[in-house]
Design an enzyme around this catalytic site. Structure first.
Site, PDB file in Angstrom:
ATOM      1  CB  SER A 142       3.094   8.335   4.678  1.00 26.57           C
ATOM      2  OG  SER A 142       4.181   7.683   5.315  1.00 26.57           O
ATOM      3  CE1 TYR A 156       3.867   5.325   0.198  1.00 25.95           C
ATOM      4  CE2 TYR A 156       5.251   5.962   2.053  1.00 25.95           C
ATOM      5  CZ  TYR A 156       4.035   5.527   1.558  1.00 25.95           C
ATOM      6  OH  TYR A 156       2.977   5.303   2.416  1.00 25.95           O
TER       7      TYR A 156
HETATM    8  P1  NDP Z   1      -2.288  -1.912   1.142  1.00 26.31           P
HETATM    9  O1  NDP Z   1      -1.171  -2.256   0.211  1.00 26.31           O
HETATM   10  O2  NDP Z   1      -2.673  -2.893   2.183  1.00 26.31           O
HETATM   11  O3  NDP Z   1      -3.576  -1.539   0.296  1.00 26.31           O
HETATM   12  C1  NDP Z   1      -3.477  -0.614  -0.755  1.00 26.31           C
HETATM   13  C2  NDP Z   1      -4.835  -0.402  -1.343  1.00 26.31           C
HETATM   14  O4  NDP Z   1      -4.716   0.607  -2.362  1.00 26.31           O
HETATM   15  C3  NDP Z   1      -5.415  -1.648  -1.990  1.00 26.31           C
HETATM   16  O5  NDP Z   1      -6.789  -1.700  -1.697  1.00 26.31           O
HETATM   17  C4  NDP Z   1      -5.194  -1.395  -3.478  1.00 26.31           C
HETATM   18  O6  NDP Z   1      -6.202  -1.949  -4.295  1.00 26.31           O
HETATM   19  C5  NDP Z   1      -5.334   0.110  -3.531  1.00 26.31           C
HETATM   20  N1  NDP Z   1      -4.738   0.707  -4.722  1.00 26.31           N
HETATM   21  C6  NDP Z   1      -3.428   0.834  -5.041  1.00 26.31           C
HETATM   22  N2  NDP Z   1      -3.285   1.437  -6.232  1.00 26.31           N
HETATM   23  C7  NDP Z   1      -4.552   1.679  -6.672  1.00 26.31           C
HETATM   24  C8  NDP Z   1      -5.085   2.281  -7.844  1.00 26.31           C
HETATM   25  N3  NDP Z   1      -4.286   2.748  -8.812  1.00 26.31           N
HETATM   26  N4  NDP Z   1      -6.425   2.364  -7.976  1.00 26.31           N
HETATM   27  C9  NDP Z   1      -7.249   1.910  -6.998  1.00 26.31           C
HETATM   28  N5  NDP Z   1      -6.804   1.332  -5.865  1.00 26.31           N
HETATM   29  C10 NDP Z   1      -5.473   1.216  -5.718  1.00 26.31           C
HETATM   30  O7  NDP Z   1      -1.871  -0.503   1.779  1.00 26.31           O
HETATM   31  P2  NDP Z   1      -2.234   0.195   3.177  1.00 26.31           P
HETATM   32  O8  NDP Z   1      -3.600  -0.129   3.586  1.00 26.31           O
HETATM   33  O9  NDP Z   1      -1.114  -0.034   4.092  1.00 26.31           O
HETATM   34  O10 NDP Z   1      -2.117   1.729   2.736  1.00 26.31           O
HETATM   35  C11 NDP Z   1      -3.246   2.550   2.508  1.00 26.31           C
HETATM   36  C12 NDP Z   1      -2.761   3.990   2.425  1.00 26.31           C
HETATM   37  O11 NDP Z   1      -2.098   4.338   3.645  1.00 26.31           O
HETATM   38  C13 NDP Z   1      -1.739   4.231   1.310  1.00 26.31           C
HETATM   39  O12 NDP Z   1      -1.961   5.510   0.742  1.00 26.31           O
HETATM   40  C14 NDP Z   1      -0.406   4.210   2.050  1.00 26.31           C
HETATM   41  O13 NDP Z   1       0.584   4.967   1.396  1.00 26.31           O
HETATM   42  C15 NDP Z   1      -0.809   4.854   3.373  1.00 26.31           C
HETATM   43  N6  NDP Z   1       0.090   4.551   4.466  1.00 26.31           N
HETATM   44  C16 NDP Z   1       0.275   3.255   4.923  1.00 26.31           C
HETATM   45  C17 NDP Z   1       1.148   3.007   5.948  1.00 26.31           C
HETATM   46  C18 NDP Z   1       1.393   1.637   6.490  1.00 26.31           C
HETATM   47  O14 NDP Z   1       2.346   1.462   7.293  1.00 26.31           O
HETATM   48  N7  NDP Z   1       0.622   0.617   6.122  1.00 26.31           N
HETATM   49  C19 NDP Z   1       1.913   4.095   6.583  1.00 26.31           C
HETATM   50  C20 NDP Z   1       1.643   5.397   6.028  1.00 26.31           C
HETATM   51  C21 NDP Z   1       0.762   5.600   5.014  1.00 26.31           C
HETATM   52  P3  NDP Z   1      -6.097  -3.364  -5.092  1.00 26.31           P
HETATM   53  O15 NDP Z   1      -5.452  -4.359  -4.152  1.00 26.31           O
HETATM   54  O16 NDP Z   1      -7.539  -3.675  -5.392  1.00 26.31           O
HETATM   55  O17 NDP Z   1      -5.310  -3.139  -6.336  1.00 26.31           O
END
Ligand code: NDP
Length: 248
Positions: A142, A156
Site C-alpha cells: 500500500s 497498518y
Molecule cells: P476488502 O476489505 O474489500 O477485501 C479484503 C479481502 O481480504 C477479503 O476477500 C477478505 O476475505 C480477505 N481477508 C482478510 N483477512 C483474511 C484472512 N485472514 N484470510 C483470508 N482472507 C482474508 O479489501 P481490498 O480489496 O480493498 O484490499 C485488498 C488488499 O489491497 C489488502 O491487502 C489491502 O491492504 C490492499 N490495499 C487496499 C487499498 C484500498 O484502498 N482498497 C489501498 C492499498 C492497499 P473474507 O471477506 O472472505 O473474510
C-alpha cells in the site's frame, strides 16, 4: 510457468477483480476466502459461467496450517501453482497507545505473516531448487508504507512496510530459482475496506483533494497491473514495488 494462480482474499474487492481478470486471461484460479463464503462461491460460479476455471478455497491465511491445507487443495484441483497473489489484508485504525490486547498482532498476522506463509508454500512448488518450473509472486502492499497511512494507521502502515521489505529480500532469495517477486502499492481504491475510515464518500472526497489524478481508483485498475506484473510481459520486472495510486 504453470497457468495456475492463487489469489488470497479473493472473495471481494481487489482480489475478486484479479481473480475475474485472471480467469478471462486463461488462468485456472484458486479463489481464497475467509469469512465471505457466499461471495467467493458466487465469484467461482460467475467465472465458470464466463467459460473460466476457478475453485473456492476456504482458509484463514493468518494460520500456517490452514495455508498448507489450502495449497494442498489447489494442488488437487489444478496442479502446481504458477502465480501467487498475496492480496488478503485488513485495514485497521487505532491509536497505538489505545491498542487493545492482541490488536497489533491481529493486523500483522493478517497482513504480514499470511504473505510469508503463502510465499513459503508457493516457493516449495515453484522453485527450480525444489524441482519446480519457476513462477511469480505478487504482494499487495500500500502507499501507506511510504506515506504512513491515514489517521490511526501505525499498525497498518507498518505491516505494509514489512511487505515492501519482504518483497525486496525474497526477490534476492529466489530470483535465481526462477521466481519473480514484486509488490503493488495501491492508493485510494474503491472497496469495502474503507468502512474503517468512514466509508466510500469520505474516501472519494479525500481523493479529490489529495490525489494528483483527482479521483480514487477502482479494483479493476489494480487488477490490470497485477495481471501484467505476473505475465511474461513483465519478465525483467523483479524486486520492485509498483505504485497504483493516481500519482499520490
Ligand atoms: P476488502 O476489505 O474489500 O477485501 C479484503 C479481502 O481480504 C477479503 O476477500 C477478505 O476475505 C480477505 N481477508 C482478510 N483477512 C483474511 C484472512 N485472514 N484470510 C483470508 N482472507 C482474508 O479489501 P481490498 O480489496 O480493498 O484490499 C485488498 C488488499 O489491497 C489488502 O491487502 C489491502 O491492504 C490492499 N490495499 C487496499 C487499498 C484500498 O484502498 N482498497 C489501498 C492499498 C492497499 P473474507 O471477506 O472472505 O473474510
Amino acid at each position: 510457468m504453470s497457468k495456475v494462480m492463487l489469489v488470497t482474499g479473493a472473495s471481494r474487492g481487489i482480489g475478486a477483480q484479479i481473480a475475474l481478470l485472471a480467469a478471462r486471461q486463461g488462468w485456472s484460479v484458486g479463489v481464497n476466502y475467509h469469512r465471505s463464503a457466499d461471495a467467493a462461491l458466487e465469484l467461482v460460479r460467475e467465472i465458470g459461467a464466463d467459460g473460466g476455471r476457478a475453485v473456492a478455497l476456504a482458509a484463514n491465511v493468518s494460520r500456517p496450517e490452514e495455508v498448507e491445507r489450502m495449497f494442498a487443495e489447489l494442488d488437487q484441483a489444478f496442479g502446481r501453482v504458477g502465480a501467487l497473489i498475496n492480496n488478503a489484508g485488513v485495514l485497521a485504525s487505532f491509536r497505538l497507545a489505545d491498542a487493545a490486547p492482541g490488536q497489533l498482532e491481529e493486523v500483522f498476522r493478517a497482513n504480514v505473516f499470511s504473505a510469508y506463509y503463502c510465499a513459503r508454500e508457493a516457493i516449495r512448488r515453484m522453485s527450480t531448487r525444489h524441482g519446480g518450473p519457476g513462477g511469480a509472486i505478487l504482494n499487495m502492499s500500500s502507499v501507506a508504507s511510504r506515506l504512513g497511512g491515514l489517521g490511526g494507521g501505525t499498525a497498518y502502515a507498518g505491516s505494509k512496510g514489512a511487505i515492501d521489505s519482504l518483497t525486496l529480500a525474497l526477490a534476492k532469495e529466489v530470483g535465481g530459482e526462477g521466481i519473480r517477486v514484486n509488490a503493488l502499492r495501491p492508493g485510494l481504491i474503491e472497496t469495502e475496506i474503507h468502512s474503517v475510515h468512514g466509508g466510500l464518500d469520505q474516501m472519494r472526497a479525500l481523493a479529490r483533494q489529495s490525489v494528483p489524478l483527482g479521483r480514487s481508483g477502482t479494483a479493476q485498475e489494480v487488477a490490470e497491473v497485477a495481471l501484467w506484473a505476473v505475465s511474461e510481459g513483465a519478465s525483467y520486472v523483479h524486486g520492485t514495488c509498483i505504485d497504483v495510486a493516481g500519482g499520490r
